[in-house]
Design an enzyme around this catalytic site. Structure first.
Site, PDB file in Angstrom:
ATOM      1  N   LYS A 114      54.682 111.646  -3.525  1.00 15.21           N
ATOM      2  CA  LYS A 114      53.735 112.735  -3.777  1.00 15.21           C
ATOM      3  C   LYS A 114      52.788 112.897  -2.594  1.00 15.21           C
ATOM      4  O   LYS A 114      52.141 113.927  -2.451  1.00 15.21           O
ATOM      5  CB  LYS A 114      52.941 112.485  -5.056  1.00 15.21           C
ATOM      6  CG  LYS A 114      53.703 112.788  -6.327  1.00 15.21           C
ATOM      7  CD  LYS A 114      52.777 112.951  -7.526  1.00 15.21           C
ATOM      8  CE  LYS A 114      51.904 111.728  -7.759  1.00 15.21           C
ATOM      9  NZ  LYS A 114      50.975 111.934  -8.882  1.00 15.21           N
ATOM     10  N   TYR A 149      46.669 109.402  -4.630  1.00 10.60           N
ATOM     11  CA  TYR A 149      47.122 108.534  -3.543  1.00 10.60           C
ATOM     12  C   TYR A 149      46.141 108.612  -2.374  1.00 10.60           C
ATOM     13  O   TYR A 149      45.819 107.590  -1.744  1.00 10.60           O
ATOM     14  CB  TYR A 149      48.503 108.950  -3.054  1.00 10.60           C
ATOM     15  CG  TYR A 149      49.637 108.700  -4.015  1.00 10.60           C
ATOM     16  CD1 TYR A 149      49.492 107.886  -5.129  1.00 10.60           C
ATOM     17  CD2 TYR A 149      50.887 109.278  -3.797  1.00 10.60           C
ATOM     18  CE1 TYR A 149      50.544 107.666  -5.995  1.00 10.60           C
ATOM     19  CE2 TYR A 149      51.953 109.058  -4.657  1.00 10.60           C
ATOM     20  CZ  TYR A 149      51.773 108.256  -5.755  1.00 10.60           C
ATOM     21  OH  TYR A 149      52.822 108.027  -6.608  1.00 10.60           O
TER      22      TYR A 149
END
Length: 360
Positions: A114, A149
């Protein structure tokens, strides 16, 4: 999945940097299938609770040298993902660096692809995303959307005066666990077993593009190997690395492997035949319950051990989901796995752990 593989890798006599003393941390009790011999100490802890995290972990700050981070809170909103996952990591690092005699020297952070695609599971944002071109490379800039993230990376790098770090970007992870939210192999295994028991065709769940184009995955053992390597290798410190098996496949070929492993008929993909995978599986919990009961498996509920919605989204992407492993090799890591050959051994491992039934 990687926590199990990592704990096992630490206990091998050949483990880099060893011998290791391994502390395992989870918010729930250890499941019966987890080998207790992999851990020297188990800690049950909700890391969203700042006070409790500090109370339990700060006394260990003079003992803990390395943190390997796999904790994950999954929500429909990426903004909420950012908030909750950031809170967990911040609470742990605060507790372990609070003492002037803290021994923490390295933090290993596992994220994923991602990084290069954006929040594909947030329905309010996914239609706006423009993923980077494959193969994904570590130097690609961040996608301009919220992404937990990125938040975790920023937290870890903000401590670089206190400890070193390494970031490991996984593809779809293949491993053995009944406590991993994004467990594609276990989900597809349960789908295959339900189809076999109820005499349904084992149809492909993605689109024509993913059926025919290249993909990669990350074997949990390769991830564990890379993470231990980076934690004790000077040139790998303060770096981000992709971590995949190093080969590519099409879902058409992998689907044939799954058919062989579960002894179900291979059904060629037909783009004219509409099939709603999530809707098909949503009422099959009682079928899985029967399989569990009839085969004496550890008690699991289908909705707790599968990720059908995530698979549905992922395998309908119209991109080649492939990462470059060049940087990792240039820095000296050469671990790899043969993806198609690894599927049956991982299914066998799930059978040995009594998460999946033996051949029937």
């Amino acid at each position: 999945m990687v926590g199990v593989a990592l704990a096992e890798a630490f206990k091998k006599p050949t483990a880099l940097g060893g011998p290791w003393t391994v502390y395992g941390v989870s918010r729930r009790t250890l499941p019966p299938w987890f080998p207790s011999s992999f851990l020297d100490k188990y800690i049950m802890l909700d890391t969203l609770n700042k006070e409790n995290t500090y109370e339990i972990l700060s006394p260990l700050s003079t003992q803990i040298t390395h943190v390997f981070w796999f904790a994950l809170s999954v929500n429909e909103s990426e903004e909420l993902n950012v908030s909750l996952n950031s809170t967990m990591l911040s609470n742990v690092l605060t507790a372990l660096t609070s003492s002037s005699s803290s021994k923490l020297c390295h933090v290993t952070l596992q994220t994923g692809t991602k990084q290069y695609m954006g929040p594909i599971f947030d329905s309010s944002l996914s239609s706006e995303l423009v993923p980077h071109d494959a193969p994904f490379r570590e130097e690609y800039p961040r996608v301009p959307f919220p992404n937990f993230y990125y938040a975790l990376e920023d937290i870890v790098t903000s401590y670089q005066q206190s400890f070193t770090y390494s970031i490991h970007r996984a593809s779809i992870i293949i491993g053995a666990s009944a406590r991993s939210y994004f467990n594609t192999l276990l989900s597809l295994s349960i789908y295959a077993l339900v189809c076999k028991r109820e005499n349904y065709p084992f149809r492909y769940v993605g689109n024509k593009y993913s059926w025919e184009h290249f993909w990669d995955v990350s074997d949990a053992r390769v991830l564990a190997e890379q993470q231990i390597w980076a934690s004790v290798t000077k040139q790998a410190k303060n770096q981000a690395f992709n971590c995949t098996n190093g080969d590519v496949f099409t879902w058409k070929t992998l689907w044939k492997v799954l058919c062989d492993v579960f002894d179900v008929e291979f059904v060629p993909f037909d783009e004219n035949e509409k099939f709603d995978f999530v809707d098909f599986m949503k009422n099959k919990g009682d079928v899985w319950d029967a399989i569990v009961e009839e085969n004496g498996l550890h008690k699991t509920k289908m909705e707790e051990v599968t990720c059908f919605s995530a698979i549905d989204v992922t395998l309908k992407l119209k991109i080649q989901h492939v990462c470059s492993m060049n940087k990792s090799r240039d820095f000296g890591f050469h671990g790899y796995a043969n993806t198609l050959a690894s599927i049956e051994p991982w299914v066998q491992r799930l059978r040995q752990m009594k998460i999946l039934p033996k051949t029937w």
